[in-house]
Design an enzyme around this catalytic site. Structure first.
Site, mmCIF file in Angstrom:
data_model
loop_
_atom_site.group_PDB
_atom_site.id
_atom_site.type_symbol
_atom_site.label_atom_id
_atom_site.label_comp_id
_atom_site.label_asym_id
_atom_site.label_seq_id
_atom_site.Cartn_x
_atom_site.Cartn_y
_atom_site.Cartn_z
ATOM 1 N N ASP A 51 11.989 -1.321 4.093
ATOM 2 C CA ASP A 51 11.036 -0.219 4.162
ATOM 3 C C ASP A 51 11.724 1.065 4.604
ATOM 4 O O ASP A 51 11.080 1.994 5.064
ATOM 5 C CB ASP A 51 9.903 -0.592 5.132
ATOM 6 C CG ASP A 51 8.692 0.324 5.038
ATOM 7 O OD1 ASP A 51 8.566 1.037 4.015
ATOM 8 O OD2 ASP A 51 7.882 0.341 5.976
ATOM 9 N N HIS B 263 5.802 9.896 0.927
ATOM 10 C CA HIS B 263 4.446 10.368 1.263
ATOM 11 C C HIS B 263 4.091 11.704 0.632
ATOM 12 O O HIS B 263 3.171 12.387 1.104
ATOM 13 C CB HIS B 263 4.234 10.459 2.791
ATOM 14 C CG HIS B 263 4.334 9.159 3.511
ATOM 15 N ND1 HIS B 263 3.959 9.016 4.838
ATOM 16 C CD2 HIS B 263 4.736 7.942 3.101
ATOM 17 C CE1 HIS B 263 4.153 7.757 5.200
ATOM 18 N NE2 HIS B 263 4.626 7.090 4.159
ATOM 19 N N GLU C 251 0.131 -1.225 5.648
ATOM 20 C CA GLU C 251 1.176 -0.817 6.584
ATOM 21 C C GLU C 251 1.085 0.664 6.891
ATOM 22 O O GLU C 251 1.321 1.095 8.030
ATOM 23 C CB GLU C 251 2.548 -1.153 5.989
ATOM 24 C CG GLU C 251 3.720 -0.976 6.952
ATOM 25 C CD GLU C 251 4.296 0.439 6.992
ATOM 26 O OE1 GLU C 251 5.098 0.733 7.898
ATOM 27 O OE2 GLU C 251 3.950 1.266 6.100
ATOM 28 N N GLU C 252 0.723 1.460 5.884
ATOM 29 C CA GLU C 252 0.719 2.918 6.049
ATOM 30 C C GLU C 252 -0.338 3.406 7.036
ATOM 31 O O GLU C 252 -0.260 4.531 7.521
ATOM 32 C CB GLU C 252 0.513 3.601 4.700
ATOM 33 C CG GLU C 252 1.657 3.407 3.713
ATOM 34 C CD GLU C 252 2.930 4.125 4.122
ATOM 35 O OE1 GLU C 252 2.954 4.757 5.187
ATOM 36 O OE2 GLU C 252 3.913 4.027 3.368
ATOM 37 N N ASP D 223 7.891 4.041 -1.420
ATOM 38 C CA ASP D 223 7.526 3.544 -0.101
ATOM 39 C C ASP D 223 6.205 2.770 -0.237
ATOM 40 O O ASP D 223 5.142 3.357 -0.226
ATOM 41 C CB ASP D 223 7.369 4.706 0.876
ATOM 42 C CG ASP D 223 6.970 4.274 2.278
ATOM 43 O OD1 ASP D 223 7.060 3.066 2.575
ATOM 44 O OD2 ASP D 223 6.562 5.156 3.063
ATOM 45 N N ASP E 209 0.825 -1.208 0.000
ATOM 46 C CA ASP E 209 0.000 0.000 0.000
ATOM 47 C C ASP E 209 0.858 1.256 0.000
ATOM 48 O O ASP E 209 2.028 1.238 0.378
ATOM 49 C CB ASP E 209 -0.950 0.011 1.201
ATOM 50 C CG ASP E 209 -0.218 0.132 2.537
ATOM 51 O OD1 ASP E 209 0.790 -0.581 2.726
ATOM 52 O OD2 ASP E 209 -0.656 0.924 3.396
#
Length: 405
Positions: free
Chosen positions: A195, A376, A172-173, A139, A79
């Site tokens: 990561d 992000h 995960e986010e 990411d 994700d």
């Protein structure tokens, strides 16, 4: 398909997770990438590759050595963060010779060396960037690409290795990445998440994390006759936030500093909601921070009446305690990096990974770099050469583990 082509392929698949969803995974679109990865794993000879109902992709590669070795797990998440737009990702490669990079001429979006001075460290390299309207998704799709290309190298060149377990996880986010992950079935004895960001990162410490939800009930009255009657939920929220230590906001912290972060604030006069994340590397310090928060809410409720409700929940814990008995793993990573010409950066993660929760569930899982930067957001980039070094390092690490056994 080389590692660059892999990443380009993966980032174009829309996989943004949704923290407001009640389903698991939080978005069905994450299955789109999951199915692609299952097919690619099977093509590499990992015949048990599959995706389950929760969106977890798992596969195993049997050892090609007679040595008695632990099963090594390799994990990355599929994700991308809901903090920025994740659909319609349009990546391109820029050979960087310094200065600013115009990501989008029409919208005047520029990746500026002044704003992002780390660009000075990647002069002469090939950077994958966005068009300035979305995040890139390195990411953690760069982590996936590194793992896939590592497997390709091991299989095609018949390089010696112990048993490997591979997993690609959803959500995960939004902090739910391994919530339903079957650690026992996965079968790894030790593991790494890929990561991280900067070239050379090796991380076995992370924040102790608490989430905070503030619900405020106001009293809505026409402003023309509001004297001594109106209680503005938005104003109460602003006052409450102002009571938390100013110096402990993310923009003033670094290293081992903890922080309070107001992540969301929505509402109107009648009702408002605030979402906080509370972080420090020390559990006792986090509890003191929570006490400060509770005291501020108690003061506000004493001042205005019972209008504010605070809910605090632990999200994840610092993984250091669970990894310290396995520091030989960290030492090996450092040694292999030096042999590969990579300067090791052993430092804490100012965030969290799936590895923090996995470590507390019995699978020690430190974190390794991918090479990406500015995650992000639309200014995200990754040097292709750093991603390639990540693959070469991982291949060498797996062989070093076999040699050491």
């Amino acid at each position: 398909m080389n590692i660059t082509e892999r990443l380009e392929k993966y980032v174009k698949v829309y996989t943004t997770s949704d923290e407001n969803s009640d389903t698991f995974p939080s978005t069905k679109r994450q299955f789109d990438l999951a199915h692609i990865l299952v097919d690619e794993l099977k093509e590499l000879g990992l015949s048990d590759a599959a995706v389950d109902d929760y969106g977890y992709v798992t596969a195993h590669l049997e050892a090609n050595t007679d040595k008695d070795m632990p099963t090594l797990g390799l994990l990355s998440h599929m994700d991308t963060s809901p903090a920025a737009k994740g659909d319609g990702v349009n990546p391109r490669i820029v050979h960087y010779e310094g200065g600013d990079i115009v990501l989008n001429k029409e919208k005047n979006i520029v990746l500026s060396e002044k704003d992002f001075p780390a660009l000075k460290d990647v002069v002469g390299l090939d950077l994958m960037v966005t068009d300035g309207t979305t995040l890139l998704g390195a990411d953690d799709k760069a982590g996936i690409a590194i793992i896939m290309d590592t497997l390709k190298n091991l299989v095609e060149n018949d390089l010696p290795h112990g048993p490997l377990a591979v997993a690609f996880t959803p959500d995960e986010e939004i902090g739910r990445g391994v919530e339903k992950f079957d650690v026992e079935k996965f079968g790894a004895d030790i593991a790494f998440t890929l990561d991280g960001s900067r070239l050379g990162e090796v991380q076995y410490e992370c924040f102790h994390a608490v989430s905070g939800k503030v619900e405020i009930e106001g009293v809505s009255v026409h402003p023309g006759s509001a004297k001594d009657k109106m209680i503005n939920a938005i104003s109460l929220g602003m006052e409450l936030d102002g009571m938390l230590p100013e110096q402990m906001r993310p923009q003033y912290t670094e290293g081992y500093d903890g922080f309070y972060h107001l992540d969301q604030f929505r509402g109107n006069v009648e009702k408002a909601e605030m979402i906080y994340i509370i972080r420090d590397f020390d559990a006792e310090k986090v509890e003191k921070m929570c006490d400060i928060f509770r005291s501020a809410v108690d003061f506000m409720n004493t001042k205005y009446g019972e209008h504010i409700q605070l809910t605090l929940n632990e999200t994840y814990r610092n993984m250091r305690e669970k990894i310290e008995p396995h520091m030989d793993l960290i030492d090996l990573c450092v040694d292999v990096m030096k042999k590969e010409g990579i300067e090791p950066i052993v430092e804490p993660i100012r965030g969290g990974t799936d590895g923090s929760q996995l470590s507390w569930r019995g699978l020690p899982t430190p974190n390794l770099f991918t090479g990406g930067m500015n995650f992000h957001g639309p200014f995200e980039y990754i040097p292709i050469q750093h991603m390639e070094k990540g693959r070469d390092f991982l291949v060498s690490l797996i062989q070093a583990m076999e040699e050491r056994a």
